[in-house]
Every structure is written in C-alpha cells, then in structure tokens.
Design an enzyme around this catalytic site. Structure first.
Site, PDB file in Angstrom:
ATOM      1  N   ASP A 195      -1.869  -3.315   2.372  1.00 24.79           N
ATOM      2  CA  ASP A 195      -3.202  -3.311   2.847  1.00 24.79           C
ATOM      3  C   ASP A 195      -3.841  -1.791   2.241  1.00 24.79           C
ATOM      4  O   ASP A 195      -3.245  -1.059   1.489  1.00 24.79           O
ATOM      5  CB  ASP A 195      -3.725  -3.466   4.489  1.00 24.79           C
ATOM      6  N   HIS A 215     -10.114  -1.749   6.076  1.00 26.96           N
ATOM      7  CA  HIS A 215      -9.491  -3.176   6.375  1.00 26.96           C
ATOM      8  C   HIS A 215      -8.123  -3.169   6.964  1.00 26.96           C
ATOM      9  O   HIS A 215      -7.719  -4.081   7.835  1.00 26.96           O
ATOM     10  CB  HIS A 215      -9.422  -3.821   4.859  1.00 26.96           C
ATOM     11  N   SER A 260      -7.804 -13.046   6.437  1.00 25.83           N
ATOM     12  CA  SER A 260      -7.283 -11.647   6.279  1.00 25.83           C
ATOM     13  C   SER A 260      -7.047 -11.330   7.732  1.00 25.83           C
ATOM     14  O   SER A 260      -6.053 -10.649   8.103  1.00 25.83           O
ATOM     15  CB  SER A 260      -8.017 -10.531   5.749  1.00 25.83           C
TER      16      SER A 260
END
Length: 656
Positions: free
Chosen positions: A166, A203, A419
């Site tokens: 990520d 994220h 996600s």
C-alpha cells in the site's frame, strides 16, 4: 473509498481513485493489427504477445518514446536475451529474484519488436498504479478473539505475518503496538524510490489497522480483525497514492524471498489495476499465483466501479489482481452502522463481476475470462480506523477525520470501499491460519466462502458466496485435520469429527445460515461433502475451479478432483438469503464460458449493463476507472449511516 456524491465531477473521481492501476497484458493478433493499420504486424502467434496499449502507442506515431515495459520470457531468461535487450537500446534493466521477468526502459518500437522473438512470451507497458471501520463484532472476529461460542481458545493473529502492499504505514500510531509496547510492524520496505516507509498519502495506515490494528484507542471500538498479527509494510504507492506495475512486482518478489523470515502467510492488496488482459497474461496475476502455490493467501480488492456516473448498476469491472482465480477477491458490503447483519447489503459502488480480461485468437476474436467474482464481500462502508499523521487525504479533505482524538498518533479517519473490505478478509485469513496453521490458501478460501452469509436480493456477481463470517470460518478451521498432505486421497475425512458443525452463526442476537457453497470460476458447488470429505482442489498448486468440467453448454464436477455428493450449479443466482444456489436464476452459466459470442460488451445482465474492456486513453491512464464515494465525512458511501464514533479519552486500553 470515499462516500458517494452525485455532485462530484469526473475529474475528482479520476484524481481520487483509490484502486491501484497496474498493467494488464492484452494479447493482440495479426488480423486485429491489420485493421488498426499497424506497421509492425507480424506472423500469427507473435503479435498477440504485446499488450494493446504498447501497440497503440506505436500506431499513434510514438514508437520513439522511451517507455518502461515488463518482459516475460518464453522460457528461462538467458544471456542472449539480455544482450538483445541491451542492443535494442534497453536500459535500467531490473531483475527479480523469484520471477522470470525483467523491467526495462526502452523505446516503444523496440519493445514491440522484442515481442516477436521466439524467446519472448509477452511484453506489456508498466502502467500507472493507484490505490483504491463495530466491524470486529459484526464480522464475528470478537467472538473468536475472546474464545466465545464454540471456537475454543481465542485467536488474535499472533505469530502470523500480514504483508500490506500500500502507501506505507505510520509507525508512530498507537494502533500498531503490542501489549508490551513493541511495534508490530516487523519490516518496512519502500519500492517507490521516495526513500521513506511512512504514509504521507494516508491509505496504507488505515488499511493495515483494519487488518491488524490493536484496541488501545476508544476502548477497542476500532480494533482490527487480527490485532496481534505481525505487519509487513511494503510501500508500493507514493505520496500521491500512485504506483506502478514494477513496484508491485518488486514487492511481491520481496515477499517470496522473505516469507519464511517473517512467517508471511497473508498478503493484502487493497489496490487494483484495469483488467483488460486475461489473468493468464497479467504479470501481477502470475506473481500472485506463484505466491499462492507457495502457501501464501493473497487477498485483493474487487474495485469500486459498481455504478456509473449516473448511479446505474454496471457489471464487469473487477480489477486485477482481483481477476486472478487463486486470489480471494473481496467486494464491499454496507452494515449501515449496525452490529446485527439482517439489514446488511452489498455497497452500490462495489465492483461486480464477471471478470472481463480477455485474449484474442488469431482471427482477432476476443475470448473473455468471465469468471464469477468477487469471492466474498466484507464491511467496507465508512469504516473508522487509524489516520496517518498529516496525510494527503485528510489534508485535502479534512472531513475525513472522524474526530476521535486531537492527538496525532491516536487520530482516526473515515474511508470507504473494497480497499477497506479487503483487510477484513486478510485479517480473517490470519485468524484461520493461527487456529490451524496447516490450512492451504485454497482451504482458507473455501472455508471463508462456505461459512459466508448470503445477502438477500444480491446475485453472485455482486457478493460471490456472501458476506464474511469469521466466527463460523474459525469454528470450521479448528475442525480441519492437521495431517492433510498432497498424498491425502480424494474423499478422505476432512474434519477431525464425524459430525460437521451446525451451519449457522449468531451475531448480535440474529442467527443466519451459512452459504454452504463455494464459487468455482463459472459456477458454484454445494453440499456438505465440501467440508466432510477432502477435495483434491484444496491442495497447493491447484485451483478450486480445477474440479469443474465444461463442455457442450454443460458444467459438471470432475470426480477425479471433487468427491461425490458435491453438486455444481447451472445458473448464477440472486440470493434469497438462505443458501448458495437458492433464489432466482439470474444468468445461465453457459453464457459465461461461451465467451465472446454469448456475452459481449453491452449485453444486459438483468438489472445492469456489462462493460469492462478497460478503455485506455493517453499513456495508459485509465479514465472513469473509479467511482469515488463523495468526499464527505457526514455522508456514507451508500446511505446517511455509518459507524458510531466513540471519542477517545487518551487512556490506552490493553484488554484486547
């Protein structure tokens, strides 16, 4: 990943897409190239070895442009091939320890020429990549952590390594400590070239905390699924949330080399790539397959393209590597902020199947993969979890901060999307593997699907086998024999008990029935023998779908791979909430494996239109690739409901 808003512009939807866009490989053939006027048309069987976007770049007069490509050899990579690449102007050649590929900077024209060589299997562009929280209670993770119900001793992920590919992880956040205040981020690697492993984008920290965050903040209100698992931080997205195929491949290569050192049993990929090419040619899918064959569970996001800009339902937008059959592909469900599961639904934005990667035959005819995906859905709508300090997402959209704490290393933020659903499943896989370390990736996948809850009114292209049920899956995992080997005969007992557990789970006072079925590429299988008898498809080096035979419009079970008593279906079903295979027929299975002639782009699937040829513009940037859920902290992705925010009093809770 963000709540939806009809007022959003297309530009914002593109810029804030949070699903990784990694290169897929399009086989193109001579007849097709002839219609395109390609000056580089070669003999049959050669041009199909180059990706569509590479061919189009040359056709558009940009053959002299330097590009970064991924070259897959037809066999072993040898010195003559290296010499040829160099003499063709190739530079900055990167090798991989575990994959027979090279990443090369070279002119587009020279790259296309290389694809015609007999010792080259495929050449594709290194495309741009982009990214794509009560959860522990409603998924059943609380029950297995505390040892409630029939699960035995509690499991919390101890000893299991989860690799998170990520945008990095904020190592200062309190969510990643163990009970002794030691950091559970066991290793960090940067593959972006920025020389940092923290999370300036925001994220990755959120994703990692869903999978494995502890319960220190707000008295376990935002505890992760496997709160004591080890975390391996592999940064493949830069400070803008953008990455590349090569970075992802390097990270997967690193996992293959270091899996034993960190006991990496699970890989989380909350990212996606435009699925234009068949999984058979996609280098990332092929790398994922090699990890799964080596015993590593790979969990991938389905994508957030379930609706178009007008809110209409669309099909065919599962992203790579979610199109890979061996991966556990996860879509997003909406819990509406309640622990009870009776009101849960599939989030409208969650990408629907079938997979639309394809290859072209020598006549230029497209053959779509058309696999049933996702495999599962999990809560992903407006989840509250760890917020990396001063991250770009919250800087640009302050309303994403959940207001839990003013202290940097205790802050929490909202995010939506597949996600967020993906690390729920990754954490669940870690719990299953702690409960029974002998499980293969295929068994983990089968147990998660078999125990899932079918959500009423949603077809298999929307929810796969159903919504994840961690309590049921761990209960079943504990009963699976630990002495299974590659030599275990088909039909031998799978469980240590003669009586399987009752196929029901109770969460928040509501009892639901398991799906009692698994998805097998074009169809599904049901029957108690799936969990009472050993199936050869559960071994490593196999796919669950290897037990399916197709022919003349009929799908049957291969009795050399699947025992008797297992039934395969001939219809994609709209669930009535009871069992896989129940409900109303939605689409004939024969329409799936019929390929290009029976399901072309634009075909109607009952309540929506199938799309998914992966329209590419410019230099491989995907437009319309994501449906963004509006940048509002007060409106959720689907409804005006979300997790209830519990303020943090600043006191660490270690009773988790």
């Amino acid at each position: 990943m963000f709540p939806q808003s009809s007022s959003w512009s297309t530009t914002k939807r593109i810029l804030l897409s949070t699903l990784l866009v990694v290169s897929l490989l399009l086989p193109i053939y001579p007849q097709l190239l002839a219609t395109m006027g390609c000056a580089h048309a070669q003999s049959a069987g050669q041009i199909r070895k180059a990706s569509k976007d590479l061919i189009e770049k040359v056709n558009n007069g940009r053959g002299g442009d330097l590009v970064r490509v991924i070259i897959q050899p037809a066999g072993a990579w040898d010195s003559p091939l290296d010499s040829t690449v160099e003499s063709s102007g190739g530079s900055n050649i990167r090798q991989f320890q575990n994959f027979r590929i090279r990443a090369v900077t070279i002119s587009a024209e020279a790259a296309l020429a290389l694809s015609t060589r007999n010792d080259v299997a495929y050449v594709s562009l290194n495309r741009e990549v982009r990214t794509l929280g009560h959860v522990s209670l409603t998924t059943g993770a609380d029950a297995v952590r505390t040892g409630e119900v029939s699960t035995g001793n509690g499991v919390d992920g101890t000893g299991i390594g989860i690799a998170v590919l990520d945008s990095g992880i904020d190592p200062e956040h309190r969510a990643f400590l163990d009970r002794s205040n030691n950091l559970r981020v066991m290793a960090s690697q940067d593959f972006t070239g920025e020389g940092r492993t923290d999370d300036p984008y925001g994220h990755g920290t959120h994703v990692a905390s869903i999978a494995a965050g502890n319960g220190r903040i707000s008295h376990t209100e935002y505890i992760g699924i496997a709160p004591n698992a080890g975390i391996i931080n592999l940064r493949v997205l830069n400070s803008q949330g953008v990455g590349s195929t090569c970075w992802v491949l390097r990270a997967l290569d690193w996992v293959a080399s270091n899996r034993v050192a960190y006991n990496i049993r699970v890989v989380n990929m909350s990212l996606g790539m435009p699925a234009v090419d068949s999984y058979r040619n996609d280098p990332v899918c092929r790398a994922v397959r090699s990890l799964v064959d080596a015993g590593i569970v790979v969990v991938a996001a389905a994508g957030n393209n379930g609706i178009d800009g007008n809110g209409n339902k669309i099909y065919g937008h599962i992203h790579s590597p979610g199109i890979e059959p061996s991966a556990i592909t996860v879509g997003a469900s909406n819990t509406f902020g309640t622990d009870a599961r009776g009101d849960d639904s599939v989030a409208s934005y969650s990408s629907r199947g079938p997979t639309r990667g394809y290859w072209n035959d020598d006549s230029g005819v497209k053959h779509y993969d058309n696999l049933i995906k996702p495999d599962l859905v999990a809560p992903g709508n407006r989840l509250v979890n760890a917020e990396a300090r001063e991250n770009l997402l919250v800087t640009e959209y302050p309303q994403l901060d959940a207001g839990v704490s003013p202290v940097d290393n205790r802050k929490m933020m909202y995010l939506n999307g597949s996600s967020m659903a993906t690390p729920v499943a990754a954490g669940a896989a870690a719990l299953l593997l702690q409960a029974n370390p002998s499980l293969t990736p295929n068994l983990v996948k089968a147990l998660l699907m078999y125990t899932a809850q079918q959500l009423a009114g949603f077809n298999m292209f929307e929810q796969g086998a159903g919504q994840i049920n961690i309590e049921g899956a761990v209960c079943l995992a504990r009963l699976v024999r630990t002495d299974l080997t590659a030599n275990t005969p088909l039909g031998d007992p799978l469980l240590t008990t003669t009586e399987p557990p009752a196929p029901q789970t109770t969460i928040a006072g509501q009892t639901f029935t398991w799906s009692r079925g698994i998805i097998l590429n074009y169809t599904y299988a049901t029957g108690v023998n799936l969990i009472t008898k050993y199936q050869l498809i559960y071994g490593t080096g196999a796919l669950l779908s290897d037990g399916v035979i197709t022919g003349d419009g009929v799908i049957t079970g291969d009795m050399t791979m699947i025992s008797d008593g297992v039934i395969t279906g001939d219809q994609i079903m709209t669930s009535d909430g009871v069992i896989t295979g129940d409900g109303f027929p939605f689409l004939s299975v024969s329409a799936l494996f019929g390929g290009a002639t029976t399901m072309s782009d634009g075909d109607l699937l009952g309540d929506g239109v199938i799309t998914g040829d992966g329209v590419i513009t410019g230099d491989g940037v995907i437009t319309g690739d994501m449906v963004l859920q509006a940048q509002s902290a007060t409106v959720s992705g689907d409804e005006t409901s979300a997790m209830q925010v519990q303020l943090d009093d600043g006191t660490d809770c270690v009773d988790y």
